[in-house]
Design an enzyme around this catalytic site. Structure first.
Site, PDB file in Angstrom:
ATOM      1  N   HIS A 487      17.206 -29.499  44.120  1.00 54.39           N
ATOM      2  CA  HIS A 487      16.470 -30.346  43.188  1.00 54.39           C
ATOM      3  C   HIS A 487      17.250 -30.527  41.881  1.00 54.39           C
ATOM      4  O   HIS A 487      17.496 -31.646  41.433  1.00 54.39           O
ATOM      5  CB  HIS A 487      15.102 -29.711  42.922  1.00 54.39           C
ATOM      6  CG  HIS A 487      14.246 -30.490  41.978  1.00 54.39           C
ATOM      7  ND1 HIS A 487      13.174 -31.250  42.401  1.00 54.39           N
ATOM      8  CD2 HIS A 487      14.282 -30.635  40.639  1.00 54.39           C
ATOM      9  CE1 HIS A 487      12.608 -31.832  41.365  1.00 54.39           C
ATOM     10  NE2 HIS A 487      13.255 -31.468  40.270  1.00 54.39           N
ATOM     11  N   GLU A 488      17.641 -29.402  41.289  1.00 50.75           N
ATOM     12  CA  GLU A 488      18.314 -29.490  39.985  1.00 50.75           C
ATOM     13  C   GLU A 488      19.688 -30.145  40.112  1.00 50.75           C
ATOM     14  O   GLU A 488      20.137 -30.839  39.210  1.00 50.75           O
ATOM     15  CB  GLU A 488      18.416 -28.113  39.333  1.00 50.75           C
ATOM     16  CG  GLU A 488      17.061 -27.459  39.029  1.00 50.75           C
ATOM     17  CD  GLU A 488      16.117 -28.347  38.227  1.00 50.75           C
ATOM     18  OE1 GLU A 488      16.597 -29.199  37.454  1.00 50.75           O
ATOM     19  OE2 GLU A 488      14.890 -28.211  38.388  1.00 50.75           O
ATOM     20  N   HIS A 491      19.246 -33.878  39.876  1.00 49.90           N
ATOM     21  CA  HIS A 491      19.266 -34.321  38.471  1.00 49.90           C
ATOM     22  C   HIS A 491      20.701 -34.325  37.947  1.00 49.90           C
ATOM     23  O   HIS A 491      21.130 -35.262  37.272  1.00 49.90           O
ATOM     24  CB  HIS A 491      18.442 -33.375  37.603  1.00 49.90           C
ATOM     25  CG  HIS A 491      16.966 -33.515  37.755  1.00 49.90           C
ATOM     26  ND1 HIS A 491      16.324 -34.726  37.635  1.00 49.90           N
ATOM     27  CD2 HIS A 491      15.997 -32.587  37.979  1.00 49.90           C
ATOM     28  CE1 HIS A 491      15.009 -34.527  37.797  1.00 49.90           C
ATOM     29  NE2 HIS A 491      14.797 -33.247  38.011  1.00 49.90           N
ATOM     30  N   HIS A 494      22.752 -37.220  39.122  1.00 45.30           N
ATOM     31  CA  HIS A 494      22.309 -38.459  38.478  1.00 45.30           C
ATOM     32  C   HIS A 494      23.022 -38.618  37.131  1.00 45.30           C
ATOM     33  O   HIS A 494      23.444 -39.702  36.748  1.00 45.30           O
ATOM     34  CB  HIS A 494      20.792 -38.386  38.273  1.00 45.30           C
ATOM     35  CG  HIS A 494      20.122 -39.714  38.092  1.00 45.30           C
ATOM     36  ND1 HIS A 494      18.783 -39.827  37.809  1.00 45.30           N
ATOM     37  CD2 HIS A 494      20.582 -40.981  38.157  1.00 45.30           C
ATOM     38  CE1 HIS A 494      18.459 -41.101  37.713  1.00 45.30           C
ATOM     39  NE2 HIS A 494      19.537 -41.825  37.922  1.00 45.30           N
TER      40      HIS A 494
HETATM   41 ZN   LIG Z   1      13.001 -32.225  38.317  1.00 50.02          ZN
END
Ligand SMILES: [Zn+2]
Length: 701
Positions: A487-488, A491, A494
């Site tokens: 998940h991290e 980010h 991105h």
């Molecule tokens: Zn998040």
């Protein structure tokens, strides 16, 4: 890379002694995190604020017609230096909290907030941006540059640029006070969490029966670190959660549950009580909204988001709630039946939920989190994750030496696979420790931007709070922690893979809040695939790979209690949206908020905590993070991320470089330079559909 000499910002002139002595004034990579001292903060902030003010003055006093290079560029150069330095200070304050650092952070926070507020209300500057937008060639600008200006104009308006002098002054003090209150809220939660320690003397350790050995070892190390024999349990999640999941002793679970549930409330020490903090925050947010002409904070908050109104968000949440609640009711009924029949728990209580759920999961799927965990040593998981990223997006991570804030922290250079061109740098701080804020998150170290003829590459910081290595062995991750890591990194990618040169819309900057979780939740999906788990999972002792039978059980268990989990998220999201949109008289006191939480549960939940439960008092996302009237965005973005992932499921193999390349080009690289809905449609070829999320959650029946 370093800034080219010809483009040094005012705060870092060559041969400048102050810059040389103060690491906060030198943003080049690698940044000297290890050299930052509390006494550097005030001089750096003063210097950078002065530079920013000088840049603003030069821009507004210029007589030439407004252009990109005489308005946006000089402001960006100065403001990015301030953002970089203050970002580093905020990050250090979160991960290596000391009294001196916290004091300096708090002393400078109001000045930083005041500067941004003044900037957002600067009428002359607003005029320069309007001149840009009204210029003869504006329509011919790149979409990214036009979006920067459009966003600025919107933010000026939302910042109060069109208000009269008295209202402006009020707005400035509201925002300064809000920043103080949010910091205070987070400090109260951290202090209340740190204050609790359950010490178990060696002769009493039978009370910890049921808890796995590695967790017990961690408890003993925690006690030893405080010079005590026996074990010590804290309310930090890596310590708290396994106790709730595994401890046979029901009274012990209830005791810990109670301590956790009343953190930072009026039921604990007054000094950490968030009651007044959250009420004042809600009032100030409402006042802010009304000053700007919006009926409440929720409507104001939604202006720059993908969703268009609180009514639309409430409809979305309640629609999902109506679909999920029957599944949640089935989940809880099954758990009650199991607890009564198999565990002798006739009256299932909230402190039994995690325990009974783990037992039910083991009984139904015949595997435990602990068994899975033995296949996921942190080092191998990371290597596997890097290979996934390389296969999908064509970039490599290489560990490098760089100064950091703690010996646990790793630093990587990220480069393209084909040409070995540096894309950016990445810091990873994996393990929980004292004086580190809980949870997992990504911070922006430095943003990508064009500087003269060169590119200043982005720097990303990912922080997690996984259980640290014990006894000199590698750390082991639960599958949930593996998901968190993916998940991290979503980010992080991105931010890292952006190809946008305009810093205000590069990476996650300028991306609508409710679309920001798209790449992170998207990447999580890969950590459920057999091909991927083969790369990540191998037991270090005998090099045994994750067995297929265990994987099949994990997949079967994936949607275990997904109904309960969904309604829990919807409960938080509904509470948040209603707390920011209900009429005043329904949220005047902390008691009103406790009552609101209860009403929301009546509407959507299936687990009902005791009257002393004070969830709102620890709800840092909305009171200390950026999620005020925005918690719904997790589910909102999950519709987008599930639908994007479905495109990979439609192919022959999920690690598909072609689809990965398109996702990189249409979603990751463009960042905030165009509306999220446009990026979604460009990748998927159609508007988002909810079906993939429901299918992934096992809610198709
Ligand atoms: Zn998040």
């Amino acid at each position: 890379m370093n800034s080219p000499a010809g483009n040094l910002p005012p705060g870092a002139a060559p041969g400048d002694d102050a810059a040389a002595a103060n690491p906060l004034l030198d943003p080049s990579e690698p940044f000297a995190y290890d050299a930052v001292r509390p006494e550097h903060i005030t001089p750096a902030v003063e210097r950078l604020l002065a530079d920013c003010r000088a840049a603003v003055a030069a821009v507004v006093e210029a007589r030439e017609p407004a252009t990109w290079s005489n308005v946006v560029e000089p402001l960006e150069a100065a403001c990015e230096r301030l953002s970089h330095a203050w970002g580093a200070v905020s990050h250090l304050n979160a991960v290596v909290d000391t009294p001196q650092l916290r004091a300096e952070f708090n002393a400078n926070l109001p000045r930083i907030t005041a500067f941004w507020t003044a900037l957002s209300q600067n009428v002359a500057l607003y005029g320069r941006y309007r001149a840009l937008a009204g210029g003869p060639d504006f329509a011919a600008w790149s979409p990214a540059r036009r979006r920067v200006v459009d966003n600025e104009l919107r933010d000026f308006r939302l910042g109060g640029a069109e208000l009269d002098a008295a209202a402006k002054e009020r707005m400035a003090s509201i925002r300064e006070r809000q920043a103080q209150l949010s910091t205070r809220f987070a400090e109260n939660v951290l202090d209340a969490t740190n204050a609790f320690a359950l010490h178990v003397a060696p002769r009493d350790e039978a009370i910890l029966a049921g808890i796995p050995d590695d967790v017990r070892a961690m408890y003993r190390e925690a006690a030893a670190a405080n010079g005590k024999d026996g074990s010590q349990v804290s309310l930090h999640l890596p310590s708290y959660m396994p106790l709730m999941q595994y401890a046979h002793d029901r009274g012990l679970r209830e005791k810990l549950y109670h301590a956790y549930a009343i953190r930072a409330s009026e039921l604990g020490p007054t000094s950490w009580d968030n009651s007044a903090v959250m009420v004042e925050l809600l009032q100030l947010r409402d006042e802010q909204a009304r000053l700007l002409g919006y009926p409440n904070y929720a409507e104001l908050s939604l202006v720059p988001k993908m969703a268009t109104s609180s009514a639309e968000v409430l409809r979305f949440l309640r629609d999902l709630g109506a679909r999920a609640r029957p599944h949640a009711q089935r989940d809880i009924a099954e758990l009650r039946g199991f607890a009564a029949a198999e565990l002798g728990i006739a009256d299932l209580q909230p402190w039994d939920i995690a325990y009974a759920s783990e037992k039910l999961r083991q009984s139904r799927y015949a595997y435990s989190e602990q068994e899975v965990k033995s296949y996921f040593p942190a080092t191998r998981v990371l290597d596997g994750l890097f290979r996934v990223i390389e296969a999908l997006f064509g970039v490599r991570f290489a560990a490098t030496a760089a100064p950091t804030w703690h010996p646990d922290v790793r630093h990587y250079r990220v480069a393209t696979r084909d040409r070995d061109a540096t894309v950016g740098h990445f810091y990873l701080d994996l393990f929980a420790r004292d004086h580190k804020r809980g949870g997992a998150w990504m911070d922006v170290g430095r943003i990508r931007r064009r500087v003269g003829a060169g590119i200043e590459t982005p720097v990303t910081l990912v922080t997690c709070n996984f259980s640290p290595p014990v006894g000199g062995r590698d750390a082991f991750l639960t599958h949930n922690e593996v998901l968190t890591l993916f998940h991290e990194f979503g980010h992080g990618l991105h931010h890292l893979l952006t190809q946008v040169d305009e810093s205000q819309v590069a990476g996650i900057r300028g991306v609508e809040w409710d679309a920001v979780e798209l790449p992170s939740q998207f990447l999580e999906n890969f950590a459920w695939e057999w091909d991927v788990l083969q790369l990540l999972g191998r037991r270090p002792d005998d090099a045994a790979p994750l067995p297929r039978a265990l994987y099949d059980r994990m997949r079967a268990a994936r949607n275990f209690q997904s109904g309960m989990q969904m309604v829990r998220q919807l409960e938080f999201a509904l509470f948040d949206m209603l707390a920011h949109s209900l009429p005043d008289e329904q949220r005047r006191s902390a008691a009103d908020l406790v009552a609101l939480a209860a009403r929301v549960r009546d509407e959507v939940a299936v687990v009902f905590p005791p009257a002393y439960h004070r969830g709102a008092h620890g709800f840092s996302h909305i009171f200390a993070g950026g999620y005020a009237a925005g918690y719904y965005s997790y589910k909102w973005a999950e519709v987008l991320s599930a639908d994007c992932y479905a495109a990979f499921e439609e192919g022959n193999a999920v690690l598909d470089a072609t689809r990965g390349g398109r996702f990189r080009a249409e979603i990751l690289e463009v960042g905030g330079s165009r509306p999220a809905i446009d990026s979604f449609v460009a990748f998927r070829g159609r508007p988002p559909q909810i079906d993939a999320l429901l299918r992934h959650s096992g809610m198709t029946t």
